[in-house]
Design a protein around this motif. Structure first.
Motif, mmCIF file in Angstrom:
data_model
loop_
_atom_site.group_PDB
_atom_site.id
_atom_site.type_symbol
_atom_site.label_atom_id
_atom_site.label_comp_id
_atom_site.label_asym_id
_atom_site.label_seq_id
_atom_site.Cartn_x
_atom_site.Cartn_y
_atom_site.Cartn_z
ATOM 1 N N ILE A 89 0.853 -1.181 0.000
ATOM 2 C CA ILE A 89 0.000 0.000 0.000
ATOM 3 C C ILE A 89 0.892 1.235 0.000
ATOM 4 C CG2 ILE A 89 -1.701 1.296 1.353
ATOM 5 C CD1 ILE A 89 -2.712 -1.391 2.403
ATOM 6 N N ALA A 90 0.487 2.248 -0.732
ATOM 7 C CA ALA A 90 1.249 3.496 -0.809
ATOM 8 C C ALA A 90 0.477 4.627 -0.141
ATOM 9 C CB ALA A 90 1.548 3.855 -2.262
ATOM 10 N N MET A 91 1.199 5.654 0.259
ATOM 11 C CA MET A 91 0.599 6.861 0.831
ATOM 12 C C MET A 91 0.845 8.026 -0.121
ATOM 13 S SD MET A 91 -1.104 8.035 3.425
ATOM 14 C CE MET A 91 -0.838 6.669 4.577
ATOM 15 N N TRP A 92 -0.196 8.775 -0.441
ATOM 16 C CA TRP A 92 -0.066 9.929 -1.333
ATOM 17 C C TRP A 92 0.407 11.144 -0.544
ATOM 18 C CZ3 TRP A 92 -0.288 10.265 -6.505
ATOM 19 C CH2 TRP A 92 -0.293 11.550 -7.067
ATOM 20 N N ARG A 93 1.468 11.760 -1.053
ATOM 21 C CA ARG A 93 1.950 12.978 -0.427
ATOM 22 C C ARG A 93 2.702 13.822 -1.439
ATOM 23 N NH1 ARG A 93 4.851 13.831 5.466
ATOM 24 N NH2 ARG A 93 4.743 16.121 5.425
ATOM 25 N N GLU A 94 2.320 15.084 -1.512
ATOM 26 C CA GLU A 94 3.025 16.073 -2.315
ATOM 27 C C GLU A 94 3.233 15.610 -3.756
ATOM 28 O OE1 GLU A 94 6.511 16.642 0.024
ATOM 29 O OE2 GLU A 94 5.455 17.777 1.579
ATOM 30 N N GLY A 95 2.132 15.099 -4.344
ATOM 31 C CA GLY A 95 2.143 14.821 -5.772
ATOM 32 C C GLY A 95 2.560 13.441 -6.207
ATOM 33 N N ARG A 96 2.841 12.530 -5.265
ATOM 34 C CA ARG A 96 3.183 11.177 -5.700
ATOM 35 C C ARG A 96 2.871 10.157 -4.610
ATOM 36 N NH1 ARG A 96 8.141 8.784 -4.320
ATOM 37 N NH2 ARG A 96 9.501 10.029 -2.958
ATOM 38 N N ALA A 97 2.840 8.882 -5.017
ATOM 39 C CA ALA A 97 2.567 7.782 -4.103
ATOM 40 C C ALA A 97 3.880 7.259 -3.515
ATOM 41 C CB ALA A 97 1.829 6.664 -4.832
ATOM 42 N N HIS A 98 3.907 7.112 -2.189
ATOM 43 C CA HIS A 98 5.089 6.611 -1.496
ATOM 44 C C HIS A 98 4.780 5.189 -1.010
ATOM 45 C CE1 HIS A 98 6.993 10.690 -1.108
ATOM 46 N NE2 HIS A 98 5.721 11.039 -1.269
ATOM 47 N N PRO A 99 5.495 4.167 -1.478
ATOM 48 C CA PRO A 99 5.169 2.780 -1.124
ATOM 49 C C PRO A 99 5.580 2.417 0.301
ATOM 50 C CG PRO A 99 7.132 2.833 -2.479
ATOM 51 C CD PRO A 99 6.625 4.246 -2.419
ATOM 52 N N HIS A 100 5.194 1.173 0.685
ATOM 53 C CA HIS A 100 5.610 0.517 1.930
ATOM 54 C C HIS A 100 4.899 1.036 3.169
ATOM 55 C CE1 HIS A 100 9.632 -0.128 -0.411
ATOM 56 N NE2 HIS A 100 8.682 -0.985 -0.791
ATOM 57 N N VAL A 101 3.659 1.476 3.038
ATOM 58 C CA VAL A 101 2.867 1.841 4.207
ATOM 59 C C VAL A 101 2.538 0.570 4.996
ATOM 60 C CG1 VAL A 101 0.663 2.761 4.998
ATOM 61 C CG2 VAL A 101 1.891 3.879 3.128
ATOM 62 N N GLY A 102 2.693 0.637 6.313
ATOM 63 C CA GLY A 102 2.384 -0.516 7.143
ATOM 64 C C GLY A 102 3.357 -1.658 6.983
ATOM 65 N N ASP A 103 4.575 -1.342 6.574
ATOM 66 C CA ASP A 103 5.609 -2.349 6.349
ATOM 67 C C ASP A 103 6.890 -1.848 7.009
ATOM 68 O OD1 ASP A 103 7.938 -3.555 4.646
ATOM 69 O OD2 ASP A 103 6.198 -4.779 4.161
ATOM 70 N N PRO A 104 7.688 -2.742 7.596
ATOM 71 C CA PRO A 104 8.942 -2.289 8.219
ATOM 72 C C PRO A 104 9.826 -1.474 7.286
ATOM 73 C CG PRO A 104 8.473 -4.547 8.864
ATOM 74 C CD PRO A 104 7.450 -4.177 7.828
ATOM 75 N N ARG A 105 9.754 -1.736 5.971
ATOM 76 C CA ARG A 105 10.574 -0.972 5.029
ATOM 77 C C ARG A 105 10.194 0.505 5.034
ATOM 78 N NH1 ARG A 105 9.460 -4.592 -0.192
ATOM 79 N NH2 ARG A 105 7.439 -4.651 0.882
ATOM 80 N N GLY A 106 8.958 0.807 5.438
ATOM 81 C CA GLY A 106 8.524 2.189 5.478
ATOM 82 C C GLY A 106 9.285 3.025 6.497
ATOM 83 N N LEU A 107 9.789 2.379 7.558
ATOM 84 C CA LEU A 107 10.588 3.113 8.536
ATOM 85 C C LEU A 107 11.937 3.527 7.957
ATOM 86 C CD1 LEU A 107 9.877 1.028 11.759
ATOM 87 C CD2 LEU A 107 8.959 3.281 11.175
ATOM 88 N N LEU A 108 12.356 2.852 6.875
ATOM 89 C CA LEU A 108 13.633 3.174 6.249
ATOM 90 C C LEU A 108 13.474 4.185 5.116
ATOM 91 C CD1 LEU A 108 15.162 -0.422 6.101
ATOM 92 C CD2 LEU A 108 15.616 1.365 7.795
ATOM 93 N N ASP A 109 12.477 3.955 4.241
ATOM 94 C CA ASP A 109 12.369 4.836 3.067
ATOM 95 C C ASP A 109 11.258 5.873 3.190
ATOM 96 O OD1 ASP A 109 10.014 3.440 2.602
ATOM 97 O OD2 ASP A 109 10.828 2.236 0.968
ATOM 98 N N GLY A 110 10.567 5.868 4.308
ATOM 99 C CA GLY A 110 9.636 6.954 4.561
ATOM 100 C C GLY A 110 8.170 6.616 4.472
ATOM 101 N N ALA A 111 7.736 5.973 3.390
ATOM 102 C CA ALA A 111 6.322 5.686 3.167
ATOM 103 C C ALA A 111 5.468 6.946 3.324
ATOM 104 C CB ALA A 111 5.836 4.595 4.122
ATOM 105 N N GLY A 112 6.051 8.080 2.907
ATOM 106 C CA GLY A 112 5.333 9.341 3.002
ATOM 107 C C GLY A 112 5.578 10.113 4.278
ATOM 108 N N LEU A 113 6.323 9.533 5.226
ATOM 109 C CA LEU A 113 6.605 10.200 6.489
ATOM 110 C C LEU A 113 7.969 10.875 6.445
ATOM 111 C CD1 LEU A 113 5.427 7.476 9.057
ATOM 112 C CD2 LEU A 113 4.187 9.527 8.333
ATOM 113 N N SER A 114 8.084 12.011 7.102
ATOM 114 C CA SER A 114 9.365 12.702 7.215
ATOM 115 C C SER A 114 10.284 11.902 8.146
ATOM 116 C CB SER A 114 9.149 14.104 7.776
ATOM 117 O OG SER A 114 8.688 14.024 9.116
ATOM 118 N N PRO A 115 11.599 12.142 8.098
ATOM 119 C CA PRO A 115 12.519 11.425 8.993
ATOM 120 C C PRO A 115 12.139 11.546 10.469
ATOM 121 C CG PRO A 115 13.753 12.521 7.269
ATOM 122 C CD PRO A 115 12.332 12.973 7.130
ATOM 123 N N ARG A 116 11.777 12.748 10.914
ATOM 124 C CA ARG A 116 11.403 12.924 12.316
ATOM 125 C C ARG A 116 10.113 12.171 12.636
ATOM 126 N NH1 ARG A 116 11.437 19.094 14.003
ATOM 127 N NH2 ARG A 116 10.933 18.083 15.996
#
Length: 441
Positions: A89-116
């Motif tokens: 599942i991807a999260m839409w943010r600022e004009g594009r879809a960011h993959p890996h929502v709800g997946d441990p990989r999302g903590l590494l590549d963002g999944a639409g979330l900022s580093p903080r």
């Protein structure tokens, strides 16, 4: 005088059918009444021109769905019938879809979330993980979070954790208002199911179990039950033209419907709140890819990005057999702010397809036809009044009128419905086995 029926089940959704099957296996005679002309309820699938459309539920979990998997095996099915989707599942943010929502990989590549925000989410997950056993999906009223809402619980975390994760997930998938929905039940569900990459769908449609169960129990479709009343040692139900008595009536319909049918419904039934769900399923003349491409089969759209459209599912990516060769299929989910549950079909299609074009370029020209799916009572939303009334509801003595459904556990999923069928069937069967006291003298 003997009752007309042993057990009458009202509602041929997955809860009612699973309950009827379990009661029948326990030796009870059961008849299911369904107002619609089909079974499945909110797990119904529609077949049209070679396309397979899920109108309600979309997926099940490899984990966190034990009752569903017990039922699958009991019906002689297996994980072959419910294959892995194999996409995320991807999260839409600022004009594009960011993959890996709800997946441990999302903590590494963002999944639409900022580093903080990722660090803040990691803190939330670590805190919840330490107390995971306290988040029991069978006891939503007893989580460590009490009645705190999703928005309240997340105030101590980075704003993105709410705006770009929990709000779009709870709103898009459940239709909830994060300012009113309790955080404990949703966190219990998320901890139980784990990573989104483990999600599955039924190869032959989400109504697979409903169709299999309907072959094993007595079901009358097209018969609406208008009223249910408790009698001494029995219950009375009134259909369009007939009044019947039954030893037990089980209402397997959304809580607001059950409360309208049964004047003496307990407080918990009246406290359970449902949220509407409106979707447009587009039959496409070709497959479409989201903006920027990417492998995801679903895009969650936060309300801060778009209050009208809550999500997009690319159904031909869920399973290739969903569409004819060379075609595509996409589902557009309305956000709560769209307020389309009472709108005409043409208006619903026009609003959501125009919004969907932003995420799936070419959607308007590729759409051959569209099906509107709407449920006034889409999914149960756990609120403080419902949580406070649930413990007493569960402890109450067995009566001639009982209840089952996803709202029984305040769990917005087909697993909640199937698990409620297990619990309520065991409750009814156990009551029937208790010896009757005989007065002597």
């Amino acid at each position: 005088m003997s009752p007309d029926l042993d057990v009458a089940v009202v509602g041929a959704g997955i809860a009612g059918l699973a309950l009827a099957h379990r009661l029948r296996s326990g030796g009870r005679s059961v008849h299911v009444f369904e107002a619609a002309d089909h079974v499945g309820g909110r797990t119904r699938s529609v077949r049209r021109d070679g396309y397979l459309l899920d109108t309600g539920a979309e997926m099940i979990g490899t984990h966190g769905y034990p009752a569903t998997w017990r039922l699958i095996r009991d019906l002689g099915l297996s994980d072959v019938d419910a294959p892995l989707i194999g996409r995320d599942i991807a999260m839409w943010r600022e004009g594009r879809a960011h993959p890996h929502v709800g997946d441990p990989r999302g903590l590494l590549d963002g999944a639409g979330l900022s580093p903080r925000a990722r660090l803040s989410l990691a803190r939330l997950l670590a805190t919840a993980g330490v107390r995971k056993r306290a988040f029991d999906v069978d006891r939503p009223e007893a989580t460590p979070l009490g009645a705190r809402t999703v928005a309240e619980q997340l105030r101590g975390y980075h704003p993105d954790v709410h705006d770009y994760l929990f709000q779009p997930l709870t709103s898009g998938f459940f239709g909830w208002d994060s300012a009113r929905a309790a955080a404990g039940p949703v966190l219990s569900h998320l901890l139980a199911v784990g990573a989104t990459r483990t999600f599955r769908t039924f190869r032959d449609g989400m109504d697979t179990l409903a169709r299999a169960l309907a072959e094993r129990v007595e079901v009358s479709t097209g018969i609406a039950v208008r009223e249910v009343a408790t009698r001494t040692g029995a219950a009375r139900l009134v259909t369009d033209g007939t009044a019947l008595t039954a030893r037990t009536v089980v209402l397997c319909v959304p809580a607001p419907v059950a409360a309208a049918l049964h004047a003496d419904a307990p407080e918990y039934v009246r406290a359970c709140e449902f949220r509407p769900m409106v979707k447009v399923i587009c039959l496409l003349d070709r497959p479409l890819a989201p903006v920027g491409g990417g492998p995801s089969y679903a895009i969650a759209v936060p309300a801060v990005e778009n209050p009208v459209l809550a999500g997009v599912l690319i159904d031909d990516r869920k399973h290739p057999d969903r569409v004819p060769a060379g075609r595509g299929l996409a589902t557009l989910v309305a956000g709560p702010a769209a307020d389309l549950v009472d709108a005409g079909d043409d208006q619903v299609v026009d609003v959501l397809v125009r919004q969907g074009e932003r995420y799936l370029p070419g959607l308007t020209s590729a759409c051959r036809s569209a099906v509107v799916a709407r449920f006034r009572h889409g999914l149960p939303m756990p609120t403080a009044p419902a949580l406070s009334a649930r413990a007493e509801f569960v402890r109450r003595p067995v009566t001639p009128v009982e209840y089952a459904g996803d709202w029984y556990l305040l769990r917005p999923s087909s697993e909640g419905a199937v698990r409620s069928a297990e619990l309520v069937a065991d409750r009814v069967l156990a009551a029937a086995r208790r010896p009757v006291a005989v007065s002597r003298g």
